[in-house]
Structures are given as structure tokens and as C-alpha cells.
Motif scaffolding. Structure first.
Motif, PDB file in Angstrom:
ATOM      1  N   VAL A  20       0.843  -1.201   0.000  1.00  0.00           N
ATOM      2  CA  VAL A  20       0.000   0.000   0.000  1.00  0.00           C
ATOM      3  C   VAL A  20       0.876   1.249   0.000  1.00  0.00           C
ATOM      4  CG1 VAL A  20      -1.652   1.362   1.365  1.00  0.00           C
ATOM      5  CG2 VAL A  20      -2.009  -1.096   1.049  1.00  0.00           C
ATOM      6  N   HIS A  21       1.939   1.236   0.778  1.00  0.00           N
ATOM      7  CA  HIS A  21       2.844   2.383   0.861  1.00  0.00           C
ATOM      8  C   HIS A  21       3.410   2.723  -0.517  1.00  0.00           C
ATOM      9  CE1 HIS A  21       6.092   4.387   3.620  1.00  0.00           C
ATOM     10  NE2 HIS A  21       5.447   5.253   2.877  1.00  0.00           N
ATOM     11  N   LEU A  22       3.984   1.721  -1.182  1.00  0.00           N
ATOM     12  CA  LEU A  22       4.606   1.976  -2.476  1.00  0.00           C
ATOM     13  C   LEU A  22       3.576   2.309  -3.552  1.00  0.00           C
ATOM     14  CD1 LEU A  22       7.512  -0.625  -2.622  1.00  0.00           C
ATOM     15  CD2 LEU A  22       7.465   1.691  -1.686  1.00  0.00           C
ATOM     16  N   GLN A  23       2.447   1.599  -3.565  1.00  0.00           N
ATOM     17  CA  GLN A  23       1.411   1.888  -4.557  1.00  0.00           C
ATOM     18  C   GLN A  23       0.851   3.293  -4.361  1.00  0.00           C
ATOM     19  OE1 GLN A  23       0.724   0.151  -7.231  1.00  0.00           O
ATOM     20  NE2 GLN A  23      -0.786   1.648  -7.896  1.00  0.00           N
ATOM     21  N   SER A  24       0.653   3.682  -3.123  1.00  0.00           N
ATOM     22  CA  SER A  24       0.151   5.033  -2.838  1.00  0.00           C
ATOM     23  C   SER A  24       1.148   6.093  -3.288  1.00  0.00           C
ATOM     24  CB  SER A  24      -0.153   5.187  -1.352  1.00  0.00           C
ATOM     25  OG  SER A  24      -1.219   4.352  -0.987  1.00  0.00           O
ATOM     26  N   TRP A  25       2.429   5.840  -3.085  1.00  0.00           N
ATOM     27  CA  TRP A  25       3.438   6.779  -3.570  1.00  0.00           C
ATOM     28  C   TRP A  25       3.344   6.900  -5.082  1.00  0.00           C
ATOM     29  CZ3 TRP A  25       8.946   7.083  -1.198  1.00  0.00           C
ATOM     30  CH2 TRP A  25       8.848   7.429   0.149  1.00  0.00           C
ATOM     31  N   ARG A  26       3.204   5.772  -5.763  1.00  0.00           N
ATOM     32  CA  ARG A  26       3.106   5.804  -7.226  1.00  0.00           C
ATOM     33  C   ARG A  26       1.864   6.569  -7.672  1.00  0.00           C
ATOM     34  NH1 ARG A  26       5.116  -0.100  -6.716  1.00  0.00           N
ATOM     35  NH2 ARG A  26       7.351   0.199  -7.156  1.00  0.00           N
ATOM     36  N   GLU A  27       0.792   6.449  -6.930  1.00  0.00           N
ATOM     37  CA  GLU A  27      -0.458   7.129  -7.276  1.00  0.00           C
ATOM     38  C   GLU A  27      -0.436   8.612  -6.923  1.00  0.00           C
ATOM     39  OE1 GLU A  27      -3.283   3.165  -6.682  1.00  0.00           O
ATOM     40  OE2 GLU A  27      -3.186   4.653  -5.076  1.00  0.00           O
ATOM     41  N   VAL A  32       5.894  14.671  -8.656  1.00  0.00           N
ATOM     42  CA  VAL A  32       7.085  15.128  -7.944  1.00  0.00           C
ATOM     43  C   VAL A  32       8.307  14.263  -8.230  1.00  0.00           C
ATOM     44  CG1 VAL A  32       8.068  15.539  -5.655  1.00  0.00           C
ATOM     45  CG2 VAL A  32       5.674  16.007  -6.069  1.00  0.00           C
ATOM     46  N   LEU A  33       8.104  12.967  -8.325  1.00  0.00           N
ATOM     47  CA  LEU A  33       9.223  12.048  -8.487  1.00  0.00           C
ATOM     48  C   LEU A  33       9.247  11.482  -9.908  1.00  0.00           C
ATOM     49  CD1 LEU A  33       8.916  10.117  -5.104  1.00  0.00           C
ATOM     50  CD2 LEU A  33      10.598  11.854  -5.710  1.00  0.00           C
ATOM     51  N   PRO A  34      10.437  11.322 -10.461  1.00  0.00           N
ATOM     52  CA  PRO A  34      10.541  10.736 -11.797  1.00  0.00           C
ATOM     53  C   PRO A  34       9.969   9.313 -11.835  1.00  0.00           C
ATOM     54  CG  PRO A  34      12.620  11.731 -11.128  1.00  0.00           C
ATOM     55  CD  PRO A  34      11.734  11.728  -9.921  1.00  0.00           C
ATOM     56  N   ALA A  35       9.443   8.939 -12.986  1.00  0.00           N
ATOM     57  CA  ALA A  35       8.819   7.619 -13.157  1.00  0.00           C
ATOM     58  C   ALA A  35       9.788   6.488 -12.819  1.00  0.00           C
ATOM     59  CB  ALA A  35       8.287   7.469 -14.578  1.00  0.00           C
ATOM     60  N   ASP A  36      11.062   6.643 -13.165  1.00  0.00           N
ATOM     61  CA  ASP A  36      12.014   5.562 -12.882  1.00  0.00           C
ATOM     62  C   ASP A  36      12.241   5.389 -11.382  1.00  0.00           C
ATOM     63  OD1 ASP A  36      13.418   8.070 -13.005  1.00  0.00           O
ATOM     64  OD2 ASP A  36      15.318   6.968 -13.070  1.00  0.00           O
ATOM     65  N   VAL A  37      12.168   6.471 -10.625  1.00  0.00           N
ATOM     66  CA  VAL A  37      12.289   6.374  -9.166  1.00  0.00           C
ATOM     67  C   VAL A  37      11.091   5.619  -8.601  1.00  0.00           C
ATOM     68  CG1 VAL A  37      12.289   7.677  -6.996  1.00  0.00           C
ATOM     69  CG2 VAL A  37      13.750   8.396  -8.895  1.00  0.00           C
ATOM     70  N   ALA A  39       9.069   3.565 -10.203  1.00  0.00           N
ATOM     71  CA  ALA A  39       9.089   2.179 -10.674  1.00  0.00           C
ATOM     72  C   ALA A  39      10.125   1.358  -9.924  1.00  0.00           C
ATOM     73  CB  ALA A  39       9.362   2.139 -12.174  1.00  0.00           C
ATOM     74  N   GLY A  40      11.193   2.009  -9.477  1.00  0.00           N
ATOM     75  CA  GLY A  40      12.280   1.294  -8.812  1.00  0.00           C
ATOM     76  C   GLY A  40      12.122   1.131  -7.311  1.00  0.00           C
ATOM     77  N   LEU A  41      11.008   1.572  -6.743  1.00  0.00           N
ATOM     78  CA  LEU A  41      10.800   1.395  -5.308  1.00  0.00           C
ATOM     79  C   LEU A  41      10.829  -0.092  -4.984  1.00  0.00           C
ATOM     80  CD1 LEU A  41       7.983   4.045  -4.748  1.00  0.00           C
ATOM     81  CD2 LEU A  41      10.380   4.227  -4.053  1.00  0.00           C
ATOM     82  N   ASP A  42      11.563  -0.458  -3.961  1.00  0.00           N
ATOM     83  CA  ASP A  42      11.853  -1.859  -3.644  1.00  0.00           C
ATOM     84  C   ASP A  42      10.876  -2.392  -2.595  1.00  0.00           C
ATOM     85  OD1 ASP A  42      12.919  -4.266  -2.648  1.00  0.00           O
ATOM     86  OD2 ASP A  42      14.980  -3.584  -2.976  1.00  0.00           O
ATOM     87  N   LEU A  43       9.981  -3.264  -3.025  1.00  0.00           N
ATOM     88  CA  LEU A  43       8.978  -3.836  -2.133  1.00  0.00           C
ATOM     89  C   LEU A  43       9.612  -4.663  -1.017  1.00  0.00           C
ATOM     90  CD1 LEU A  43       5.995  -4.219  -1.443  1.00  0.00           C
ATOM     91  CD2 LEU A  43       5.980  -6.179  -3.013  1.00  0.00           C
ATOM     92  N   ASP A  44      10.627  -5.444  -1.327  1.00  0.00           N
ATOM     93  CA  ASP A  44      11.271  -6.266  -0.295  1.00  0.00           C
ATOM     94  C   ASP A  44      11.918  -5.400   0.782  1.00  0.00           C
ATOM     95  OD1 ASP A  44      10.483  -8.641  -1.523  1.00  0.00           O
ATOM     96  OD2 ASP A  44      12.367  -8.834  -2.647  1.00  0.00           O
ATOM     97  N   ALA A  45      12.608  -4.350   0.358  1.00  0.00           N
ATOM     98  CA  ALA A  45      13.245  -3.449   1.325  1.00  0.00           C
ATOM     99  C   ALA A  45      12.197  -2.737   2.173  1.00  0.00           C
ATOM    100  CB  ALA A  45      14.126  -2.432   0.596  1.00  0.00           C
ATOM    101  N   VAL A 149      13.574  11.938  -1.352  1.00  0.00           N
ATOM    102  CA  VAL A 149      13.350  10.544  -1.747  1.00  0.00           C
ATOM    103  C   VAL A 149      14.235  10.278  -2.955  1.00  0.00           C
ATOM    104  CG1 VAL A 149      11.679   8.859  -2.593  1.00  0.00           C
ATOM    105  CG2 VAL A 149      10.986  10.549  -0.884  1.00  0.00           C
ATOM    106  N   SER A 150      15.167   9.358  -2.813  1.00  0.00           N
ATOM    107  CA  SER A 150      16.085   8.995  -3.905  1.00  0.00           C
ATOM    108  C   SER A 150      16.737  10.229  -4.529  1.00  0.00           C
ATOM    109  CB  SER A 150      15.357   8.179  -4.977  1.00  0.00           C
ATOM    110  OG  SER A 150      14.887   6.978  -4.431  1.00  0.00           O
TER     111      SER A 150
END
Length: 162
Positions: A20-27, A32-37, A39-45, A149-150
Motif C-alpha cells: 500500500v505504501h509503495l502503490q500510494s506513492w506511485r499514485e 514530484v518524483l521521476p517515473a524511474d524512481v 518504478a524502482g521502489l523496492d517492495l522487499d526493502a 526521496v532517492s
């Protein structure tokens, strides 16, 4: 929409909270953040980080569950000795976009910080979030910060409810 249950999170919720955290950030943070950043958010981390947060027990974390799926979460902590403008800080509140407007965020907010004094930081250009918090009694107090962020700055404002 299925009825939503709001409950305290357990360490077993860490993978779902991370999702939810990462999906919400993407949404939310696309402007604010580049698409590659994003897309590269690490779910395992992120899952490992949420497991550590839940294990520490320093923060109170609640999840909103609809149809057996975690669709939102809120994290808050007491900060009486850290010089904040209120004793409780809302550290994060995220609900998947498809659940916006359902009341789940309001329920999570109430569980996380109650109805008393609290404060939070919000992305300065997130008009939807600012309006939501204002509806629940929070007002900007003039404090600003930049969260990174990144390597990308996200300007934030502090909102306080007394």
C-alpha cells in the motif's frame, strides 16, 4: 464496496502495508518524483522496514482491510519530548486511490491520533491531502521542510490540530 475493518497492525501485515505504501506513492507522487524512481521502489526493502517498525513498537499502526485486503494504513507516534507543536505526530496515512472517498482514511486518522492535538507533514502541493486534513481540523502552522526521496526533494508543510 465491501465494508472495511480498521484494526491494529501486526508484523504479519508488513508485506501488505509495504505494498500500500509503495502503490500510494506511485499514485500520489507522480508529479514530484521521476517515473524511474517510482518504478524502482523496492517492495522487499520496504517490507523489511515495516517489519522492523512493527517489531520496534515505537509507532502505533492501524490498517484498513476491505474484502480481506489491506487497502490503507496509518502510523502515528507520541512525541512529547521532541519539541513538536503537539504531543502526537501522524507519521503517515495512505489509502489506495481506488478507496479514496470511502471514509477509510477518516477512520484510520481517528484511530491513529484520535480527535485531540496532533501534527503531520504533508507534500506542499498535495491539495487533496491538505483539504482532507483541514476537514479534520488541521491547519498549516507555517513550518516547512524538504523531504528527500532517492535524491529528489519533496517540499512539505506542517499542519497542526490543537
Amino acid at each position: 464496496m465491501t465494508a472495511t475493518l480498521v484494526r491494529r497492525a501486526t508484523v504479519d501485515d508488513a508485506p501488505a502495508i509495504a505494498h500500500v505504501h509503495l502503490q500510494s506513492w506511485r499514485e500520489t507522487y507522480g508529479p514530484v518524483l521521476p517515473a524511474d524512481v517510482l518504478a524502482g521502489l523496492d517492495l522487499d526493502a520496504r517490507t523489511a522496514r515495516w517489519q522492523a517498525i512493527l517489531d520496534e513498537g515505537r509507532s502505533t499502526i492501524h490498517v484498513a482491510v476491505a474484502g480481506g485486503e489491506v487497502v490503507g494504513f496509518a502510523s502515528a507516534g507520541d512525541r512529547p519530548d521532541e519539541g513538536g507543536p503537539a504531543p502526537r505526530e501522524l507519521e503517515g496515512l495512505y489509502v489506495l486511490a481506488r478507496h479514496h472517498g470511502t471514509g477509510e482514511a477518516a477512520r484510520l486518522l481517528a484511530e491513529a491520533v484520535g480527535h485531540g492535538p496532533a501534527y503531520l507533514w504533508v507534500w506542499r502541493n498535495n491539495a487533496r491531502a491538505i483539504a482532507f486534513y483541514a476537514k479534520h481540523g488541521f491547519v498549516p502552522d507555517g513550518a516547512e521542510d524538504t523531504h528527500t526521496v532517492s535524491g529528489h526533494p519533496i517540499p512539505a508543510i506542517r499542519m497542526v490540530r490543537t
